[in-house]
Design a protein around this motif. Structure first.
Motif, short mmCIF file in Angstrom:
data_model
loop_
_atom_site.label_atom_id
_atom_site.label_comp_id
_atom_site.label_asym_id
_atom_site.label_seq_id
_atom_site.Cartn_x
_atom_site.Cartn_y
_atom_site.Cartn_z
N ALA A 34 42.38 27.99 39.95
CA ALA A 34 41.28 28.89 40.33
C ALA A 34 41.80 30.30 40.61
CB ALA A 34 40.56 28.33 41.55
N LEU A 35 42.93 30.40 41.28
CA LEU A 35 43.52 31.72 41.54
C LEU A 35 43.90 32.40 40.23
CD1 LEU A 35 45.85 31.00 44.60
CD2 LEU A 35 43.70 32.26 44.61
N ASP A 36 44.58 31.66 39.36
CA ASP A 36 44.99 32.24 38.09
C ASP A 36 43.79 32.64 37.24
OD1 ASP A 36 47.64 32.06 38.67
OD2 ASP A 36 48.11 30.45 37.26
N GLN A 37 42.72 31.89 37.35
CA GLN A 37 41.53 32.22 36.57
C GLN A 37 40.94 33.55 37.04
OE1 GLN A 37 40.37 30.13 33.92
NE2 GLN A 37 39.38 32.09 33.46
N GLU A 38 40.96 33.81 38.35
CA GLU A 38 40.48 35.09 38.86
C GLU A 38 41.30 36.24 38.30
OE1 GLU A 38 39.67 35.69 42.94
OE2 GLU A 38 38.81 33.70 43.25
N VAL A 39 42.61 36.07 38.32
CA VAL A 39 43.49 37.12 37.78
C VAL A 39 43.22 37.31 36.29
CG1 VAL A 39 45.88 37.79 37.37
CG2 VAL A 39 45.27 36.64 39.50
N TYR A 40 43.14 36.20 35.58
CA TYR A 40 42.90 36.25 34.13
C TYR A 40 41.58 36.97 33.83
CZ TYR A 40 42.18 34.58 29.34
OH TYR A 40 41.96 34.51 27.99
N ASP A 41 40.53 36.63 34.55
CA ASP A 41 39.23 37.24 34.30
C ASP A 41 39.27 38.74 34.56
OD1 ASP A 41 38.20 34.77 33.63
OD2 ASP A 41 37.25 34.43 35.58
N ALA A 42 40.08 39.17 35.54
CA ALA A 42 40.18 40.59 35.87
C ALA A 42 40.95 41.37 34.82
CB ALA A 42 40.84 40.77 37.23
N LEU A 43 41.89 40.71 34.15
CA LEU A 43 42.78 41.43 33.24
C LEU A 43 42.47 41.25 31.77
CD1 LEU A 43 46.23 40.69 34.95
CD2 LEU A 43 44.75 42.69 35.26
N ALA A 44 41.73 40.22 31.42
CA ALA A 44 41.55 39.88 30.01
C ALA A 44 40.21 40.33 29.46
CB ALA A 44 41.72 38.37 29.81
N GLY A 45 39.58 41.30 30.09
CA GLY A 45 38.26 41.72 29.66
C GLY A 45 38.22 42.46 28.35
N GLY A 46 39.36 42.95 27.88
CA GLY A 46 39.39 43.62 26.59
C GLY A 46 39.24 45.12 26.65
N GLY A 47 38.84 45.67 27.78
CA GLY A 47 38.70 47.12 27.90
C GLY A 47 39.36 47.61 29.15
N PRO A 48 39.24 48.91 29.43
CA PRO A 48 39.84 49.45 30.66
C PRO A 48 39.25 48.75 31.88
CG PRO A 48 39.10 51.21 29.19
CD PRO A 48 38.54 49.93 28.65
N ASN A 49 40.09 48.49 32.87
CA ASN A 49 39.58 47.92 34.10
C ASN A 49 40.33 48.53 35.28
OD1 ASN A 49 41.79 45.92 35.11
ND2 ASN A 49 41.57 45.46 32.92
N LEU A 50 39.68 48.51 36.45
CA LEU A 50 40.22 49.20 37.60
C LEU A 50 41.51 48.56 38.10
CD1 LEU A 50 39.77 51.54 39.53
CD2 LEU A 50 38.36 50.03 40.96
N THR A 51 41.64 47.25 37.94
CA THR A 51 42.85 46.58 38.40
C THR A 51 44.09 47.15 37.72
OG1 THR A 51 41.64 44.53 38.83
CG2 THR A 51 44.03 44.37 38.60
N THR A 52 44.09 47.20 36.40
CA THR A 52 45.24 47.71 35.68
C THR A 52 45.42 49.21 35.91
OG1 THR A 52 43.88 47.96 33.69
CG2 THR A 52 45.14 45.94 33.91
N ALA A 53 44.32 49.94 36.01
CA ALA A 53 44.41 51.38 36.24
C ALA A 53 45.06 51.69 37.58
CB ALA A 53 43.02 52.01 36.17
N LEU A 54 44.71 50.93 38.62
CA LEU A 54 45.28 51.16 39.94
C LEU A 54 46.76 50.78 39.97
CD1 LEU A 54 42.38 49.96 42.24
CD2 LEU A 54 43.33 52.28 42.15
#
Length: 210
Positions: A99-119
């Motif tokens: 479940a934890l890994d799925q949250e991380v995956y969902d945040a990073l694998a969206g295919g476009g820019p996201n705030l997590t990676t930008a920060l």
């Protein structure tokens, strides 16, 4: 464990004074504007004046409270810990780690820019943001240690385990594949990484160092 939190709910390592009323509204407006601009223009396009304009507040308000972009980004990261997030309880160590890994995956694998990676990227550009990112991870790992203590209580582990080492082992493959290698999204990755970490933990791989 994002924006995904070490024992059955320790207090966050950093305590911040909470404000209310207009001050809280202004902070929310400014931090949301900073995050949006970071996504739109990157760190190099992020200025205090641009944030003030986007937030609809006077530039002196931003300068007086934050001073510069480094402190502003640090507060964006600090604000990410001002929540009530806690790791899910699925009834098993492998399930909780998945479940934890799925949250991380969902945040990073969206295919476009996201705030997590930008920060994360911006934190390398300013010492204030880097320190705030460290505080964020400390808070998240502290909250997530309950996953390990629950597994110990259920008898899944052969003895005490180093929760930080176990959690890093479980989540690192997701960050490594999606952030460092820029690999194509693989929906099986969260489950596979969690299963490997859980198997190692059940074999005693994360026993605390003497």
């Amino acid at each position: 464990m994002q924006a995904s939190d070490d024992s059955g709910r320790q207090e966050p390592a950093i305590k911040r004074r909470r404000t209310g009323g207009r001050s809280a509204r202004v902070r929310t407006q400014v931090l949301e504007a900073a995050g949006a601009l970071l996504l739109d223009a990157g760190y190099d396009g992020l200025t205090v004046d641009a944030v003030a304009e986007r937030a609809g507040v006077h530039r002196t308000t931003v300068y007086r409270r934050w001073g510069d972009v480094g402190r502003l980004l640090a507060d964006v990261l600090d604000a990410a810990s001002d929540d009530t997030w806690s790791p899910p309880d699925t009834g098993s160590l492998e399930g909780d780690l998945t479940a934890l890994d799925q949250e991380v995956y969902d945040a990073l694998a969206g295919g476009g820019p996201n705030l997590t990676t930008a920060l994360i990227a911006a934190a390398f550009r300013t010492p204030e943001a880097a320190a705030a990112l460290s505080r964020f991870w400390e808070d998240r790992y502290a909250r997530c240690a309950v996953v390990v203590s629950r597994a110990t209580d259920r008898g899944e582990l052969p003895g005490p385990a180093d929760s930080r080492a176990l959690l890093v082992c479980a989540t690192a493959p997701v960050y490594h594949e999606l952030l460092m290698l820029r690999a194509a999204p693989d929906p099986t990755l969260p489950r596979r990484a969690a299963a490997a970490a859980a198997a190692a933990a059940c074999a005693g791989a994360f026993a605390p160092h003497p």
